[in-house]
Design an enzyme around this catalytic site. Structure first.
Site, PDB file in Angstrom:
ATOM      1  CG  HIS A  82       3.542   4.943 -17.241  1.00  0.00           C
ATOM      2  ND1 HIS A  82       4.070   5.942 -18.004  1.00  0.00           N
ATOM      3  CD2 HIS A  82       3.908   5.291 -16.064  1.00  0.00           C
ATOM      4  CE1 HIS A  82       4.704   6.683 -17.126  1.00  0.00           C
ATOM      5  NE2 HIS A  82       4.548   6.131 -16.181  1.00  0.00           N
ATOM      6  CG  HIS A 239       3.972  10.172 -13.048  1.00  0.00           C
ATOM      7  ND1 HIS A 239       3.198  10.002 -14.104  1.00  0.00           N
ATOM      8  CD2 HIS A 239       4.950   9.169 -13.143  1.00  0.00           C
ATOM      9  CE1 HIS A 239       3.824   8.846 -14.996  1.00  0.00           C
ATOM     10  NE2 HIS A 239       4.973   8.634 -14.178  1.00  0.00           N
ATOM     11  CG  ASP A 243       5.355   6.009 -11.838  1.00  0.00           C
ATOM     12  OD1 ASP A 243       4.964   5.485 -12.932  1.00  0.00           O
ATOM     13  OD2 ASP A 243       6.284   6.812 -11.737  1.00  0.00           O
ATOM     14  CG  HIS A 266       9.779   2.791 -10.702  1.00  0.00           C
ATOM     15  ND1 HIS A 266       8.559   2.531 -11.090  1.00  0.00           N
ATOM     16  CD2 HIS A 266      10.185   3.679 -11.359  1.00  0.00           C
ATOM     17  CE1 HIS A 266       7.909   3.435 -11.890  1.00  0.00           C
ATOM     18  NE2 HIS A 266       9.146   4.114 -12.098  1.00  0.00           N
ATOM     19  CG  HIS A 345     -20.209 -10.771  10.364  1.00  0.00           C
ATOM     20  ND1 HIS A 345     -18.712 -11.014  10.312  1.00  0.00           N
ATOM     21  CD2 HIS A 345     -20.559 -10.104  11.185  1.00  0.00           C
ATOM     22  CE1 HIS A 345     -18.431 -10.169  11.302  1.00  0.00           C
ATOM     23  NE2 HIS A 345     -19.628  -9.366  11.786  1.00  0.00           N
TER      24      HIS A 345
END
Ligand SMILES: [Zn+2]
Length: 440
Positions: A82, A239, A243, A266, A345
């Site tokens: 977080h 949420h 994560d 995760h 460019h």
């Protein structure tokens, strides 16, 4: 398409907060300090002897069960996702996260406290450009549990996420570009959610001492239990995006690409970062110019310039590395940021123009034709290009291998060649070029 060059950022001053650690339930205070360019994000364990730091990099990833844990040696920092998400999304590239425990405060289970902390510290620009990972071709990772992450080329950092609970309950979808404003408004307030059946054994083992309805939403069957009502109807998918941002920050580079995620976790987030790190290593290794043979079979720059009338900035071949029989040739061109076309460019997003690759093919093919005609009294004119395809972008630092093959020759008048350009063992462009010969 174009964007201004992006520079690294750190925090303006030290700011601190304190709270409760999720797993130990202990009180923890956290300080965010400024750090110099190229420093990245490091966690500092103020509570340990010698105050060791842990680099927030994928190489230091230890475990991904329920939360992301990093470590070096025997030192660990848990649940870093977080705070990393907030730093990354709020544009902070370099900072020290100092803590007197092995885990940051959980707050209300969202990243809101870290957004507030970063805003108190302020964000300031530094003098070095940012490092980016530009997605060049689709990459993907998946797990047996049904998680899938696809990373697609994009000029921005985007996430499109589908979240689904057990039996596809609470299936939610959200797609967004990750910017500081969007993160603060749409993502940071979204809280952690857990399924009752998953946390019940942990509560029994006393593994989440700091866990309560004040810092997580608990889903039990169809019921949603939380201290305050849902902050968004689709808070869960928000949420999940939070994560993803936090875990992807372990790449240590800004990602220009579109993450398409289905039921992410995760573990798969970390897998994607590993794949990205492997690709980055491969690119860095290949970007180092290979040793070019000179003499036998090849032509050095001087010899190339004796044949081609082109000069800087329009000479698009550095060297001919070899001929294969009478009909094939390979040339090489190292593309650097100093190429004049990168100025326009595009500013902040340099990509080699496709037409310059066609020009490179034409120049290499001309050298082959020159060798065939064995005379300098006639000169080949580039007449037409067919079947031209640009398959992948070419960036500063790339080395282009330019291949040309004579496919048709009509007397001394007309010649057709099949050409392709290769970077990092992948074809980036191709085309069929036709030449006609005229007396000088
Ligand atoms: Zn989370």
């Amino acid at each position: 398409m174009a964007s201004t060059p992006e520079f690294q950022h750190t925090v303006g001053k030290t700011a601190s907060l304190s709270g409760t650690a999720l797993h130990t339930g202990e009180k923890v205070s956290l300080k965010l300090h400024p750090a110099p360019v190229g420093y990245g994000i490091k966690f500092k364990r103020k509570d340990l002897q010698d105050e060791p730091t842990i680099d927030a990099r994928i190489d230091n990833l230890k475990t991904v069960e329920r939360a992301t844990t990093i470590g070096e040696g025997s030192v660990r920092v848990h649940t870093v996702e977080h705070v990393l998400a907030a730093l990354s999304a709020m544009d902070v590239d370099n900072a020290i996260v100092e803590m007197d425990a092995n885990e940051p405060p959980i707050g209300d289970g969202s990243a809101q406290l870290y957004v507030d902390l970063i805003k108190r510290a302020g964000v300031t620009v530094q003098e070095e450009p940012r490092k980016f990972f530009d997605v060049r071709e689709p990459m993907h990772v998946e797990s047996k549990t049904g998680a899938l992450l696809v990373l697609l080329p994009d000029e921005k950092f985007r996430i499109s996420c589908t979240q689904a609970g057990p039996n596809n309950r609470f299936t939610q979808f959200l797609s967004m570009e990750v910017t500081p404003t969007a993160f603060e408004r749409e993502i940071a307030p979204a809280r952690t959610f857990v399924y009752y059946e998953d946390v019940q054994p942990l509560m029994e083992k006393n593994l989440i001492k700091g866990g309560s309805l004040e810092n997580a939403i608990v889903v039990r069957g169809e019921a949603v239990l939380s201290k305050e009502p849902l902050r968004f109807a689709d808070e869960f998918v928000r949420h999940k995006i939070l994560d993803i941002i936090g875990d992807l920050a372990l790449a240590g580079r800004r990602i220009r690409g579109h993450v398409v995620a289905v039921k992410p976790g995760h573990a798969t987030n970390a897998e994607l970062v590993r794949a990205l790190a492997r690709e980055q290593t491969r690119r860095s290794a290949i970007a180092v110019p290979r040793a070019m043979p000179t003499g036998d079979g090849g032509l050095d720059t001087d010899e190339v310039m004796k044949i081609l009338p082109h000069r800087y900035p329009f000479l698009m071949v550095d060297r001919i590395i070899g001929f294969e029989g009478e009909n094939k040739i390979t040339g090489v061109k190292s593309i650097t940021i100093n190429e004049p076309f990168f100025q326009g460019h595009f500013p902040g997003h340099p990509v080699m123009p496709g037409v310059m690759q066609v020009e490179a093919m034409a120049q290499v093919a001309s050298i082959l034709l020159f060798k065939l005609t064995k005379t300098s009294s006639r000169v080949g004119y580039f007449m037409s290009a067919d079947q031209v395809k640009f398959r992948k972008p070419v960036f500063p630092g790339d080395t282009i291998f330019i291949h040309a093959e004579l496919t048709r020759a009509r007397g001394n008048r007309l010649a057709k060649t099949k050409c392709h350009c290769v970077v990092n063992d992948a074809v980036v462009s191709e085309g069929e070029l036709m030449f006609t010969f005229l007396d000088k």
